[in-house]
Design a protein around this motif. Structure first.
Motif, PDB file in Angstrom:
ATOM      1  N   ASP A 210       0.828  -1.209   0.000  1.00 19.45           N
ATOM      2  CA  ASP A 210       0.000   0.000   0.000  1.00 19.45           C
ATOM      3  C   ASP A 210       0.864   1.261   0.000  1.00 19.45           C
ATOM      4  O   ASP A 210       0.511   2.272  -0.617  1.00 19.45           O
ATOM      5  CB  ASP A 210      -0.931   0.007   1.216  1.00 19.45           C
ATOM      6  CG  ASP A 210      -2.073  -0.975   1.074  1.00 19.45           C
ATOM      7  OD1 ASP A 210      -2.357  -1.395  -0.063  1.00 19.45           O
ATOM      8  OD2 ASP A 210      -2.677  -1.341   2.101  1.00 19.45           O
ATOM      9  N   THR A 211       1.985   1.212   0.715  1.00 18.53           N
ATOM     10  CA  THR A 211       2.895   2.352   0.715  1.00 18.53           C
ATOM     11  C   THR A 211       3.495   2.544  -0.672  1.00 18.53           C
ATOM     12  O   THR A 211       3.574   3.663  -1.185  1.00 18.53           O
ATOM     13  CB  THR A 211       4.022   2.157   1.743  1.00 18.53           C
ATOM     14  OG1 THR A 211       3.463   2.051   3.046  1.00 18.53           O
ATOM     15  CG2 THR A 211       4.996   3.330   1.728  1.00 18.53           C
ATOM     16  N   ALA A 212       3.914   1.445  -1.300  1.00 17.25           N
ATOM     17  CA  ALA A 212       4.455   1.523  -2.659  1.00 17.25           C
ATOM     18  C   ALA A 212       3.412   2.091  -3.619  1.00 17.25           C
ATOM     19  O   ALA A 212       3.726   2.912  -4.488  1.00 17.25           O
ATOM     20  CB  ALA A 212       4.912   0.136  -3.120  1.00 17.25           C
ATOM     21  N   HIS A 213       2.161   1.664  -3.450  1.00 17.41           N
ATOM     22  CA  HIS A 213       1.087   2.135  -4.319  1.00 17.41           C
ATOM     23  C   HIS A 213       0.858   3.638  -4.146  1.00 17.41           C
ATOM     24  O   HIS A 213       0.717   4.381  -5.133  1.00 17.41           O
ATOM     25  CB  HIS A 213      -0.199   1.374  -4.010  1.00 17.41           C
ATOM     26  CG  HIS A 213      -1.368   1.797  -4.848  1.00 17.41           C
ATOM     27  ND1 HIS A 213      -2.395   2.575  -4.348  1.00 17.41           N
ATOM     28  CD2 HIS A 213      -1.662   1.575  -6.154  1.00 17.41           C
ATOM     29  CE1 HIS A 213      -3.273   2.797  -5.311  1.00 17.41           C
ATOM     30  NE2 HIS A 213      -2.860   2.201  -6.404  1.00 17.41           N
ATOM     31  N   ALA A 214       0.842   4.092  -2.902  1.00 15.20           N
ATOM     32  CA  ALA A 214       0.616   5.515  -2.647  1.00 15.20           C
ATOM     33  C   ALA A 214       1.752   6.364  -3.216  1.00 15.20           C
ATOM     34  O   ALA A 214       1.519   7.414  -3.821  1.00 15.20           O
ATOM     35  CB  ALA A 214       0.476   5.756  -1.137  1.00 15.20           C
ATOM     36  N   LEU A 215       3.000   5.910  -3.025  1.00 15.47           N
ATOM     37  CA  LEU A 215       4.136   6.644  -3.571  1.00 15.47           C
ATOM     38  C   LEU A 215       4.128   6.587  -5.095  1.00 15.47           C
ATOM     39  O   LEU A 215       4.528   7.548  -5.763  1.00 15.47           O
ATOM     40  CB  LEU A 215       5.441   6.075  -3.019  1.00 15.47           C
ATOM     41  CG  LEU A 215       5.652   6.233  -1.504  1.00 15.47           C
ATOM     42  CD1 LEU A 215       6.975   5.606  -1.078  1.00 15.47           C
ATOM     43  CD2 LEU A 215       5.602   7.700  -1.092  1.00 15.47           C
ATOM     44  N   GLY A 216       3.664   5.471  -5.656  1.00 14.82           N
ATOM     45  CA  GLY A 216       3.542   5.364  -7.098  1.00 14.82           C
ATOM     46  C   GLY A 216       2.526   6.343  -7.658  1.00 14.82           C
ATOM     47  O   GLY A 216       2.741   6.955  -8.714  1.00 14.82           O
ATOM     48  N   GLN A 217       1.407   6.512  -6.952  1.00 17.03           N
ATOM     49  CA  GLN A 217       0.405   7.496  -7.379  1.00 17.03           C
ATOM     50  C   GLN A 217       0.998   8.899  -7.397  1.00 17.03           C
ATOM     51  O   GLN A 217       0.765   9.683  -8.332  1.00 17.03           O
ATOM     52  CB  GLN A 217      -0.795   7.460  -6.444  1.00 17.03           C
ATOM     53  CG  GLN A 217      -1.720   6.271  -6.630  1.00 17.03           C
ATOM     54  CD  GLN A 217      -2.928   6.403  -5.732  1.00 17.03           C
ATOM     55  OE1 GLN A 217      -2.822   6.288  -4.503  1.00 17.03           O
ATOM     56  NE2 GLN A 217      -4.074   6.642  -6.317  1.00 17.03           N
ATOM     57  N   LEU A 218       1.737   9.217  -6.343  1.00 19.21           N
ATOM     58  CA  LEU A 218       2.383  10.524  -6.257  1.00 19.21           C
ATOM     59  C   LEU A 218       3.350  10.728  -7.428  1.00 19.21           C
ATOM     60  O   LEU A 218       3.320  11.766  -8.102  1.00 19.21           O
ATOM     61  CB  LEU A 218       3.141  10.630  -4.935  1.00 19.21           C
ATOM     62  CG  LEU A 218       4.178  11.754  -4.811  1.00 19.21           C
ATOM     63  CD1 LEU A 218       3.491  13.108  -4.846  1.00 19.21           C
ATOM     64  CD2 LEU A 218       4.985  11.598  -3.544  1.00 19.21           C
ATOM     65  N   PHE A 219       4.178   9.733  -7.675  1.00 17.75           N
ATOM     66  CA  PHE A 219       5.175   9.828  -8.737  1.00 17.75           C
ATOM     67  C   PHE A 219       4.500   9.960 -10.107  1.00 17.75           C
ATOM     68  O   PHE A 219       4.886  10.796 -10.928  1.00 17.75           O
ATOM     69  CB  PHE A 219       6.060   8.588  -8.682  1.00 17.75           C
ATOM     70  CG  PHE A 219       7.392   8.721  -9.373  1.00 17.75           C
ATOM     71  CD1 PHE A 219       7.837   9.939  -9.889  1.00 17.75           C
ATOM     72  CD2 PHE A 219       8.220   7.606  -9.512  1.00 17.75           C
ATOM     73  CE1 PHE A 219       9.076  10.041 -10.515  1.00 17.75           C
ATOM     74  CE2 PHE A 219       9.455   7.700 -10.140  1.00 17.75           C
ATOM     75  CZ  PHE A 219       9.880   8.905 -10.639  1.00 17.75           C
ATOM     76  N   ALA A 220       3.489   9.146 -10.356  1.00 14.08           N
ATOM     77  CA  ALA A 220       2.790   9.193 -11.642  1.00 14.08           C
ATOM     78  C   ALA A 220       2.164  10.564 -11.881  1.00 14.08           C
ATOM     79  O   ALA A 220       2.217  11.101 -13.000  1.00 14.08           O
ATOM     80  CB  ALA A 220       1.719   8.108 -11.693  1.00 14.08           C
ATOM     81  N   ALA A 221       1.574  11.139 -10.838  1.00 13.52           N
ATOM     82  CA  ALA A 221       0.951  12.455 -10.974  1.00 13.52           C
ATOM     83  C   ALA A 221       1.989  13.526 -11.297  1.00 13.52           C
ATOM     84  O   ALA A 221       1.757  14.418 -12.122  1.00 13.52           O
ATOM     85  CB  ALA A 221       0.194  12.806  -9.696  1.00 13.52           C
TER      86      ALA A 221
END
Length: 230
Positions: A210-221
């Motif tokens: 879940d942490t990886a997913h949240a950081l991935g969302q941030l990076f993608a944005a």
């Protein structure tokens, strides 16, 4: 990632080919600014992490941008900065622009997925018991980026898949990898002319998808925003 006294380090890398190196000045400044003196806290997971980092539910356009990431400014815009990384301590940032990138047609085995890259940027952060590294590898066009993504995905298939939710608007996948006594969770995202990676790493830690997913969302944005900038 840090000096003996805990201060942030701006790392400049020199690859096998003659490369023009550019320091990301904004990140170097951010390392010594607000947030670096605060005691690091365990990174938030799931939806709370997305909210705290400002990722929200921002979608990246599914077709991917044609923007080519070859300047210092693009990388500064795309890589997470200390302000967006609440609860994490910045440990360094760097960028590398290839002077003579390899033509995609000359690239060989699938394991050498980054062969035709034209540039690469990195930003590193640390929280209690865990480190997060953001990598952005840029290519000259979508075709070269898609080829690199296909090769990397095939190479990673031998590792244990991590159950991370999809990142909206990008081709994403994740896997676990152990090396050198460290546990790692690698989240890759392919969009437009770039391949992006979020690497969580910790010694004996329980890495949270879940942490990886949240950081991935941030990076993608941030990548999407940088691609759209004039």
């Amino acid at each position: 990632m840090s000096t003996d006294n805990g201060e942030c380090v701006l790392r400049i890398r020199r690859g096998s080919s003659a490369a023009l190196m550019m320091a990301l000045v904004a990140f170097a400044t951010g390392c010594g600014g607000s947030g670096s003196d605060a005691a690091p806290t365990k990174p938030p997971a799931g939806d709370s992490a997305a909210k705290e980092t400002g990722a929200g539910g921002a979608a990246v356009d599914e077709s991917g941008s044609d923007t080519v990431f070859r300047t210092e400014e693009r990388f500064k815009q795309a890589l997470p900065d200390p302000t967006s990384m609440a609860g994490w301590t910045p440990r360094g940032a760097s960028a590398e622009i290839e002077e003579a990138p390899e033509a995609a047609a000359n690239c060989g085995p699938d394991a050498d997925w980054y062969c035709a890259r034209i540039a690469r940027g990195e930003a590193d952060y640390e929280a209690v018991g865990e480190e997060a590294q953001f990598d952005l590898t840029a290519f000259a066009d979508k075709g070269a980026a898609q080829d690199a993504c296909r090769k990397q995905k095939a190479w990673s298939a031998k590792y244990t898949k991590a159950q991370t939710p999809p990142i909206p608007g990008v081709d994403s996948y994740a896997y676990y990898r152990n090396a050198g006594g460290l546990d790692g969770l690698n989240l890759y995202m392919c969009t437009g002319t770039v391949v992006a990676q979020v690497l969580l790493e910790g010694e004996g830690s329980t890495l949270d998808p879940d942490t990886a997913h949240a950081l991935g969302q941030l990076f993608a944005a941030r990548i999407h925003k940088a691609a759209a900038a004039s």
